[in-house]
Design a protein around this motif. Structure first.
Motif, mmCIF file in Angstrom:
data_model
loop_
_atom_site.group_PDB
_atom_site.id
_atom_site.type_symbol
_atom_site.label_atom_id
_atom_site.label_comp_id
_atom_site.label_asym_id
_atom_site.label_seq_id
_atom_site.Cartn_x
_atom_site.Cartn_y
_atom_site.Cartn_z
ATOM 1 N N MET A 1 46.117 1.253 -94.141
ATOM 2 C CA MET A 1 46.725 0.463 -93.081
ATOM 3 C C MET A 1 48.225 0.714 -93.092
ATOM 4 S SD MET A 1 44.329 -0.986 -91.490
ATOM 5 C CE MET A 1 44.456 -2.589 -90.708
ATOM 6 N N LEU A 2 48.568 1.913 -92.708
ATOM 7 C CA LEU A 2 49.979 2.264 -92.649
ATOM 8 C C LEU A 2 50.275 2.948 -91.327
ATOM 9 C CD1 LEU A 2 51.021 3.670 -96.136
ATOM 10 C CD2 LEU A 2 51.989 1.697 -94.945
ATOM 11 N N ASN A 3 51.316 2.448 -90.671
ATOM 12 C CA ASN A 3 51.760 3.079 -89.439
ATOM 13 C C ASN A 3 53.194 3.529 -89.708
ATOM 14 O OD1 ASN A 3 53.325 1.944 -86.576
ATOM 15 N ND2 ASN A 3 51.938 3.678 -86.533
ATOM 16 N N GLY A 4 53.341 4.810 -89.984
ATOM 17 C CA GLY A 4 54.636 5.261 -90.508
ATOM 18 C C GLY A 4 54.796 4.610 -91.865
ATOM 19 N N ASN A 5 55.822 3.790 -92.001
ATOM 20 C CA ASN A 5 55.887 3.034 -93.241
ATOM 21 C C ASN A 5 55.665 1.539 -93.001
ATOM 22 O OD1 ASN A 5 58.189 2.560 -91.933
ATOM 23 N ND2 ASN A 5 59.568 3.418 -93.491
ATOM 24 N N ARG A 6 55.175 1.252 -91.814
ATOM 25 C CA ARG A 6 54.932 -0.164 -91.510
ATOM 26 C C ARG A 6 53.526 -0.577 -91.926
ATOM 27 N NH1 ARG A 6 56.228 -2.055 -85.722
ATOM 28 N NH2 ARG A 6 54.698 -0.451 -85.183
ATOM 29 N N LYS A 7 53.475 -1.746 -92.506
ATOM 30 C CA LYS A 7 52.177 -2.261 -92.939
ATOM 31 C C LYS A 7 51.571 -3.127 -91.834
ATOM 32 C CE LYS A 7 53.394 -2.494 -97.805
ATOM 33 N NZ LYS A 7 53.996 -3.366 -98.796
ATOM 34 N N TRP A 8 50.325 -3.543 -92.083
ATOM 35 C CA TRP A 8 49.620 -4.373 -91.112
ATOM 36 C C TRP A 8 50.431 -5.609 -90.740
ATOM 37 C CZ3 TRP A 8 45.910 -4.940 -87.608
ATOM 38 C CH2 TRP A 8 45.551 -6.236 -87.248
ATOM 39 N N SER A 9 50.920 -6.305 -91.757
ATOM 40 C CA SER A 9 51.601 -7.572 -91.487
ATOM 41 C C SER A 9 52.809 -7.346 -90.583
ATOM 42 C CB SER A 9 52.021 -8.235 -92.795
ATOM 43 O OG SER A 9 52.793 -7.334 -93.550
ATOM 44 N N GLN A 10 53.492 -6.230 -90.801
ATOM 45 C CA GLN A 10 54.678 -5.969 -89.974
ATOM 46 C C GLN A 10 54.285 -5.643 -88.537
ATOM 47 O OE1 GLN A 10 55.751 -3.061 -92.939
ATOM 48 N NE2 GLN A 10 57.833 -3.905 -93.067
ATOM 49 N N VAL A 11 53.311 -4.778 -88.406
ATOM 50 C CA VAL A 11 52.880 -4.397 -87.060
ATOM 51 C C VAL A 11 52.345 -5.614 -86.320
ATOM 52 C CG1 VAL A 11 51.209 -3.034 -85.747
ATOM 53 C CG2 VAL A 11 52.361 -2.027 -87.708
ATOM 54 N N SER A 12 51.502 -6.352 -87.018
ATOM 55 C CA SER A 12 50.857 -7.481 -86.378
ATOM 56 C C SER A 12 51.875 -8.547 -85.985
ATOM 57 C CB SER A 12 49.771 -8.013 -87.316
ATOM 58 O OG SER A 12 49.666 -9.368 -87.239
ATOM 59 N N SER A 13 52.839 -8.802 -86.853
ATOM 60 C CA SER A 13 53.809 -9.839 -86.490
ATOM 61 C C SER A 13 54.754 -9.358 -85.398
ATOM 62 C CB SER A 13 54.571 -10.349 -87.719
ATOM 63 O OG SER A 13 55.349 -9.317 -88.246
ATOM 64 N N SER A 14 55.024 -8.058 -85.376
ATOM 65 C CA SER A 14 55.896 -7.581 -84.291
ATOM 66 C C SER A 14 55.173 -7.653 -82.952
ATOM 67 C CB SER A 14 56.381 -6.162 -84.571
ATOM 68 O OG SER A 14 55.399 -5.231 -84.193
ATOM 69 N N LYS A 15 53.875 -7.428 -82.971
ATOM 70 C CA LYS A 15 53.086 -7.579 -81.729
ATOM 71 C C LYS A 15 53.103 -9.031 -81.283
ATOM 72 C CE LYS A 15 51.313 -3.431 -81.056
ATOM 73 N NZ LYS A 15 51.765 -2.653 -79.913
ATOM 74 N N GLN A 16 53.014 -9.924 -82.288
ATOM 75 C CA GLN A 16 52.936 -11.336 -81.926
ATOM 76 C C GLN A 16 54.270 -11.873 -81.430
ATOM 77 O OE1 GLN A 16 50.930 -13.650 -84.989
ATOM 78 N NE2 GLN A 16 49.456 -12.000 -85.196
ATOM 79 N N LYS A 17 55.343 -11.231 -81.861
ATOM 80 C CA LYS A 17 56.662 -11.689 -81.384
ATOM 81 C C LYS A 17 56.859 -11.312 -79.928
ATOM 82 C CE LYS A 17 58.967 -11.813 -85.754
ATOM 83 N NZ LYS A 17 59.297 -10.751 -86.715
ATOM 84 N N LYS A 18 56.383 -10.139 -79.583
ATOM 85 C CA LYS A 18 56.504 -9.705 -78.178
ATOM 86 C C LYS A 18 55.668 -10.642 -77.309
ATOM 87 C CE LYS A 18 56.843 -4.850 -79.201
ATOM 88 N NZ LYS A 18 55.952 -3.709 -79.273
ATOM 89 N N THR A 19 56.229 -11.012 -76.222
ATOM 90 C CA THR A 19 55.424 -11.872 -75.344
ATOM 91 C C THR A 19 55.148 -11.196 -74.015
ATOM 92 O OG1 THR A 19 57.481 -12.969 -74.764
ATOM 93 C CG2 THR A 19 56.001 -14.103 -76.297
#
Lengths: 212, 626
Positions: free
Chosen positions: B608-626
């Protein structure tokens, strides 16, 4: 197998009215007394023939619980037909039809054909909703109506096929813009050879790989 | 007590539908003999030229003269049930009626049943080699006890499957589901005794196996044919086939013997020439040689399988000791160590599973068993008042009805639709009321969430692994996690953000499939909703699902989505060939034979790595975007 058209159907109605059982009876010709409950959406497909044309039905079987309405709403898009199902032995499932119909009308294209289905017609002794009531409701809202039994298979074929016939007629009348996939109809590869007037479209390229 | 502890994993069951099973099984075996079909199971006795007997003398049918005859009082309900069934549905068993046999010692599940089991056990022991199906096979991380129990569940599932199938064919059934329900009081004792907290070390593997899938998912649309095939296959594997049966059979099915080729022609036909006879002899020899080769290969495979299983079972036993002695007493210090995390990944031994789940899920909500009792009694009060007034007010419309639907009617309706093939949650089943209680108490505890479909599966899995109050505590805490709360509140927008985060990792891990799905408009919600809502307990076989739960408890929501990637990776090649509807059907009805090892290898290969971003980072950044 090649088909002339592909119709998307959606099955809606309260939980436990027999949506998945109707689908299973239609696609597999089986009845399962205790069916798994449906979470989200499940799928079925079957080929039928109308007017000598092969039509593929792609059926979306949705979860019935009230809480899932917001999810179900997103599945109306691109449906050409809807089977709105209630349970003739549970009056409340009939009473909820209005809200289902509102949802359906609001989130689908206006030409979507809706078939009202009173299911479980084999349970005559436990009937709570008269057939006439179903007929009246259908008349009032411009729906086709049928009572079915997924258990005995009574009227199940007819329900799915009559809906398709209605859609097909609408296509013939030119009501449906078949080149707009938002209407829930795709033209299959077969059609290109059988009907030259409709063949110029993009139909077939996406749905063309379909086999059944 | 000692007897109760003494039962073992080699609980062998042989079930076969009479009538329907006998003929096809024979043919299957013969076909196998001739062509090396998978169904054939040649043993040293079952020479290639010998057709399988249609009737096996050591097979006893579970009719009054067997089951009830052996121990009428104890077989009780089960016996009634079986004996009253019309001919085609009769369960037939080999050697021991509905045979559960225990390796060396005897199970006594309840005082009144003790005797029967002693008797069955003894007989089962003496005839052990006749019993082909070992249930302790495949899912080796499952404990022996769970195995036996699930055998029974499976047995009942089969019974019912056949009833259903026969009902489909229009046969008149004299066995109503009520009758099955009757046998529950009896089965209940068994289940209870098979789900104890204490656990004995698994013994060595037993017998050759087709291996029944424990906790196996029996998918609604596929179950019937599959089950019968399993049964036929199982029935076809009889290591010892008395000569008598074979002889008798020859008369009826001359075509089923390969040695026919050696016979002289009937007198009214021209006799074989010498060359022809020689050719026939040669062909026959080749056939025999071929069959022997197959047989040898098969035996080799079996030996290997058995060794593998034995190894696995040993490692479970070892793991159990480690969990019990080293890890659990020092939970907080050890839980995050590398060694424990690795051991955890392998799958938790069943008898520590519930305990570890409980500890890992925690109890942030500080729910006590007393609190559970309070909410349970509230729920019961509501049920009472509902059942008193319910029928009159049923015609009511509006919000009150929707409310009632969500909490009361619906739970009832859904409990029986939770793991229907296991039967234990159906009305009259041993876990029906328990599931009802846990779900009812939860709707009183969290009226803002209420009952949402899918919950029954989660509660059911917990009930299978934990005591009632502990199951409730774990349930409430589990549903309180952000991802679960988002789903069970059906916060559609938030769900879509989870799906969007999933797609980021999907594209990263499986770009080809991702593009394929994109081009056919197959969005992840179509399959993820079912997977995430039920934490895979509905979509994967129960044993595999439990292993997913193990690591989910360790890693949190991230692992749910990672498992999704694992499934997609596992079936990538298949899915790439399918169009929209086929893929959607495939993913909402995963194959029944999905194996946990293969799946976990695929999950491990899906970081679960996107570049060096982990799930929690990706998921929370998605959730911040509205």
């Amino acid at each position: 197998m090649a088909y002339a058209y592909l119709f998307k159907y959606i099955i809606i109605g309260d939980t436990g009215v027999g949506k998945s059982c109707l689908l299973l009876q239609f696609t597999d010709k089986r009845f399962q007394p205790v069916h798994d409950l449906t979470i989200g959406v499940e799928f079925g497909a079957r080929m039928i023939t109308i007017d000598g044309k092969q039509i593929k039905l792609q059926i979306w079987d949705t979860a019935g619980q009230e809480s899932f309405r917001s999810i179900t709403r997103s599945y109306y898009r691109g449906a050409a037909g809807a089977l709105l199902v209630y349970d003739i032995t549970r009056r409340d499932t009939f009473n909820h039809l209005t809200t289902w119909l509102e949802d359906a009308r609001q989130h689908s294209n206006s030409n979507m054909v809706i078939m009202l289905i009173g299911n479980k017609s084999d349970l005559e002794s436990r009937r709570e909703v008269k057939k006439e009531e179903g007929e009246a409701f259908a008349r009032e809202h411009g729906l086709i109506f049928m009572e079915t039994s997924a258990k005995t298979a009574s009227n199940v074929e007819e329900a799915f096929i009559n809906t398709a016939k209605e859609i097909y007629e609408k296509i013939q009348e030119g009501v449906f813009d078949i080149n707009n996939e938002a209407n829930g109809i795709k033209i299959g590869p077969q059609h290109a050879t059988t009907n030259s007037t409709l063949s110029g479209s993009q139909g077939g390229q996406q749905a063309g790989g379909g086999c059944c | 007590m000692s007897a109760r502890e003494g039962h073992h994993e080699s609980c062998n069951i042989r079930v076969e539908p009479d009538g329907a099973g006998a003929q096809p099984r024979t043919q299957a075996n013969v076909a196998g003999d001739l062509s090396g079909g998978a169904t054939s199971n040649l043993t040293s006795q079952g020479l290639p030229s010998s057709p399988a007997p249609t009737k096996d003398p050591c097979r006893v049918s579970a009719k009054p003269d067997t089951i009830q005859g052996e121990e009428p009082s104890a077989s009780g309900h089960l016996g009634d049930d079986l004996s009253s069934r019309p001919h085609p549905q009769v369960l037939r068993t080999r050697t021991v009626p509905n045979s559960v046999s225990y390796d060396s010692t005897i199970l006594s599940p309840g005082d009144e049943d003790g005797e029967t089991f002693a008797e069955l056990g003894t007989q089962g022991h003496s005839d052990r080699r006749f019993m082909d199906v070992s249930l302790s096979s495949r899912n080796t991380f499952e404990s022996s006890r769970r195995h036996c129990c699930i055998c029974w569940l499976r047995l009942f599932a089969c019974t019912s499957t056949h009833q259903n199938r026969l009902a489909d064919r229009g046969n008149k059934l004299s066995v109503s589901s009520l009758k099955i329900a009757h046998s529950w009081s009896w089965l209940f004792c068994l289940v209870r005794s098979l789900f104890p907290k204490k656990q004995r070390e698994p013994k060595g593997p037993s017998q050759n196996v087709p291996g029944w899938k424990l906790f196996g998912k029996v998918p609604a649309r596929e179950s019937a044919p599959k089950d019968s095939r399993t049964i036929q296959q199982v029935a076809g594997t009889s290591p010892t086939q008395p000569q008598q049966g074979r002889r008798k059979n020859l008369e009826f099915e001359p075509l089923s013997t390969t040695a026919l080729i050696l016979e002289d022609r009937p007198a009214n036909l021209p006799a074989k020439s010498v060359e022809e006879a020689q050719r026939h002899r040669q062909e026959y020899d080749e056939m025999v040689a071929e069959a022997k080769k197959r047989e040898l290969k098969e035996a080799q495979r079996k030996r290997k399988e058995m060794k593998e299983r034995f190894k696995q079972e040993e490692s479970i036993a070892n793991a159990m000791v480690v969990w019990n002695n080293d890890i659990l007493p020092n939970w907080e210090n050890t839980r995050n160590t590398r060694r424990v995390r690795e051991l955890w990944w392998q799958g938790l031994p069943p008898n520590v599973r519930g305990k570890v789940w409980s500890l890992a899920i925690g109890n942030e909500l500080n729910i006590t068993p007393e609190l559970y009792e309070i909410f349970l009694s509230r729920a019961k009060e509501r049920w009472r008042s509902f059942s008193e007034t319910g029928s009159e007010t049923e015609a009511d419309d509006g919000a009150s009805l929707a409310d009632r639907e969500s909490s009361l009617d619906l739970i009832k309706l859904d409990i029986s639709r939770t793991f229907p093939p296991l039967f234990i949650f159906q009305k009259g089943g041993p876990y029906h009321d328990l599931l009802h209680s846990v779900l009812g108490a939860y709707t009183c505890y969290r009226p803002d969430v209420g009952y949402v479909q899918g919950m029954s599966f989660i509660a059911a899995v917990l009930i299978l692994n934990l005591e009632e109050a502990d199951a409730f505590i774990a349930f409430a805490n589990l549903l309180n996690k952000p991802c679960q709360l988002a789903f069970f509140r059906v916060d559609h927008d938030l769900m879509l953000k989870y799906f969007a985060a999933f797609e980021v990792f999907f594209e990263e891990n499986l770009p080809r499939l991702f593009n394929h799905f994109q081009s056919s408009n197959l969005t992840p919600d179509l399959y993820l909703i079912d997977w995430i809502f039920t934490l895979y307990s509905k979509s994967l076989p129960l044993d595999v699902a439990c292993r997913v739960w193990d690591v989910f408890c360790r890693d949190g929501e991230e692992f749910l989505f990672r498992t999704g990637l694992g499934i997609l990776r596992l079936y990538e090649d298949v899915l790439l060939q399918l169009d929209f509807i086929r893929s959607a059907q495939f993913l909402t009805r995963l194959p029944e034979d999905i194996g946990s090892d293969r799946l976990f290898a695929c999950i491990a290969a899906a970081p679960m790595l996107n570049g060096n971003r982990k799930w929690s980072q990706v998921s929370s950044s998605k959730q911040k975007k509205t």
